[in-house]
Design a protein around this motif. Structure first.
Motif, PDB file in Angstrom:
ATOM      1  N   ASP A   1      95.111  67.555  26.450  1.00 36.49           N
ATOM      2  CA  ASP A   1      93.882  66.978  25.721  1.00 36.49           C
ATOM      3  C   ASP A   1      93.514  68.044  24.661  1.00 36.49           C
ATOM      4  OD1 ASP A   1      91.997  65.867  23.975  1.00 36.49           O
ATOM      5  OD2 ASP A   1      91.907  64.211  25.361  1.00 36.49           O
TER       6      ASP A   1
ATOM      7  N   ARG B   1      92.282  62.224  32.354  1.00 34.91           N
ATOM      8  CA  ARG B   1      92.266  61.852  31.104  1.00 34.91           C
ATOM      9  C   ARG B   1      92.067  60.159  30.834  1.00 34.91           C
ATOM     10  NH1 ARG B   1      94.690  60.681  26.178  1.00 34.91           N
ATOM     11  NH2 ARG B   1      93.821  61.802  24.341  1.00 34.91           N
ATOM     12  N   ALA B   2      92.929  59.365  31.324  1.00 41.41           N
ATOM     13  CA  ALA B   2      92.956  58.088  31.195  1.00 41.41           C
ATOM     14  C   ALA B   2      91.611  57.502  31.824  1.00 41.41           C
ATOM     15  CB  ALA B   2      94.274  57.433  32.069  1.00 41.41           C
TER      16      ALA B   2
ATOM     17  N   THR C   1      96.743  63.696  33.676  1.00 38.44           N
ATOM     18  CA  THR C   1      97.046  62.501  32.906  1.00 38.44           C
ATOM     19  C   THR C   1      96.120  61.437  33.451  1.00 38.44           C
ATOM     20  OG1 THR C   1      99.178  63.141  32.736  1.00 38.44           O
ATOM     21  CG2 THR C   1      98.533  60.777  32.434  1.00 38.44           C
ATOM     22  N   LYS C   2      95.923  61.356  34.708  1.00 42.16           N
ATOM     23  CA  LYS C   2      95.025  60.179  35.174  1.00 42.16           C
ATOM     24  C   LYS C   2      93.747  60.448  34.888  1.00 42.16           C
ATOM     25  CE  LYS C   2      97.650  57.963  38.841  1.00 42.16           C
ATOM     26  NZ  LYS C   2      97.231  57.132  39.925  1.00 42.16           N
TER      27      LYS C   2
ATOM     28  N   GLY D   1      89.052  58.210  29.016  1.00 41.22           N
ATOM     29  CA  GLY D   1      89.258  57.241  27.983  1.00 41.22           C
ATOM     30  C   GLY D   1      88.975  55.772  28.102  1.00 41.22           C
ATOM     31  N   GLU D   2      89.036  55.319  29.466  1.00 43.31           N
ATOM     32  CA  GLU D   2      88.515  53.884  29.846  1.00 43.31           C
ATOM     33  C   GLU D   2      86.828  53.704  29.842  1.00 43.31           C
ATOM     34  OE1 GLU D   2      90.129  53.084  33.541  1.00 43.31           O
ATOM     35  OE2 GLU D   2      92.369  53.230  32.898  1.00 43.31           O
TER      36      GLU D   2
END
Length: 376
Positions: free
Chosen positions: A235, A200-201, A197-198, A204-205
């Motif tokens: 994802d 992927r985040a 999750t981290k 995204g950033e």
């Protein structure tokens, strides 16, 4: 005297064997035709790895710079189309770029301040400074944070030029029930969802997910199959490279003739090792595995590079179905020539300067083949 079929069961056996041979011949005929002229399955993920040719493994691993550091990624991104890196989740929840599951190889073992565990047992604020092995020391600058600091994924993403293709390997301690049982693996398992999750985040950033400025320029994978499956769930649109079991599945399907009948929707990019595979390497990668199993795998997949992996018909089949093919461990002219002859589309190297020089000597090209674009 007349002898009917009913009176002679051997005729039934002969008839059965004949039909079996006919079916097998028909099967191999159709399989051979489809291997050479496969149907192109549409609706594959859109990504920029079909035009990728060269990847700097860990930034720069064997040319005098410490691997997986900002200095290595700066070097690799200038010399190759893309870079590859490895990520772990630290004890305090930071995504860190580091390869090994402990600090023994990359830090000073005699230093009492070096943690005895690995990244998962260490806070990001308590990380040791790097003291790389001899092959990574020629251009190493002690005291320079870009050379001696274990970077975060956020720092690497900020430092990389946007168009650079990025391959992320999610590291995970081995835990294969009945084969390998690392007691430290459970903590990693519990933090896997948080790590994915981290990651992927952070992507995204930095604009690397769908809709972002640099979308389609990132792929991720794990050699561990359950982790790879979890990554696709986190994802489904992010390009994914096969795990080791999935690689073996592709080869099993190919050598049994079943591959052209499979859709392979999960195979975005096909990767395999192109450097030396021997008994010692198998034992190292399967710590705790039974010696007999290691010997069997080394016998089946051994070689420098393993001949069973370099199958030109398989490579052309995957290319025609829109699947890029990346081979790891191309660090010599002989290995590069074999990869080119097999028909791979991209090479991963520990020596980006050497590979860039090899391309210059060939007029700026490595001479690798291209992938068929599967979109209408």
């Amino acid at each position: 005297t007349d002898c009917s079929i009913a009176d002679n069961p051997m005729l039934y056996d002969a008839d059965w064997v004949t039909w079996l041979l006919i079916l097998l011949c028909f099967y191999w005929l159709i399989s051979g035709i489809l291997l050479r002229a496969p149907p192109i399955w549409r609706n594959r993920k859109r990504h920029f790895f079909r035009s990728l040719v060269s990847v700097a493994h860990r930034g720069s691993k064997s040319e005098g710079l410490p691997e997986n550091t900002l200095a290595a990624f700066d070097e690799g991104s200038k010399l190759c189309d893309g870079v590859e890196l490895d990520v772990w989740l630290s004890k305090d929840g930071e995504v860190l770029v580091f390869h090994d599951d402990d600090f023994t190889r990359m830090c000073e073992p005699a230093d009492s301040r070096v943690p005895t565990g690995g990244i998962p047992e260490t806070d990001s604020r308590a990380l040791p400074k790097l003291a790389p092995p001899p092959e990574q020391r020629e251009h190493f600058r002690a005291g320079d944070p870009a050379h001696e600091t274990i970077p975060t994924l956020h720092q690497v993403l900020c430092a990389l030029p946007g168009p650079t293709r990025l391959t992320i390997e999610v590291k995970k301690r081995a835990k294969m029930k009945g084969l390998i049982d690392d007691p430290r693996a459970s903590a990693t398992d519990e933090g896997l969802g948080k790590l994915l999750t981290k990651v992927r985040a952070l992507l995204g950033e930095s604009g690397r997910l769908e809709g972002g400025t640099w979308a389609g320029r990132t792929a991720w994978f794990s050699m561990d199959h359950p982790t790879n499956v979890a990554m696709r769930r986190v994802d489904p649109k992010l390009a994914n490279i096969n795990s080791v079991p999935e690689m073996l599945t592709v080869y099993a399907l190919y050598y049994t003739g079943l591959l052209p009948f499979m859709r392979l929707e999960w195979l975005d990019i096909f990767g395999f090792p192109g450097d030396k595979v021997d008994h010692e390497r198998v034992k190292k990668n399967l710590k705790g595995a039974p010696p007999a199993l290691c010997a069997l795998l080394a016998g089946a997949f051994g070689g420098d590079p393993p001949p069973i992996f370099l199958a030109p018909l398989l490579m052309s089949h995957l290319r025609a179905r829109g699947v890029p093919i990346q081979v790891l461990g191309i660090n010599s002219r002989a290995a590069l020539d074999k990869a080119r002859e097999a028909g791979v589309t991209a090479v991963l190297t520990d020596k980006p300067r050497w590979l860039a020089d090899a391309a210059r000597k060939q007029g700026g090209s490595l001479g690798l083949v291209k992938v068929t674009e599967p979109f209408m």
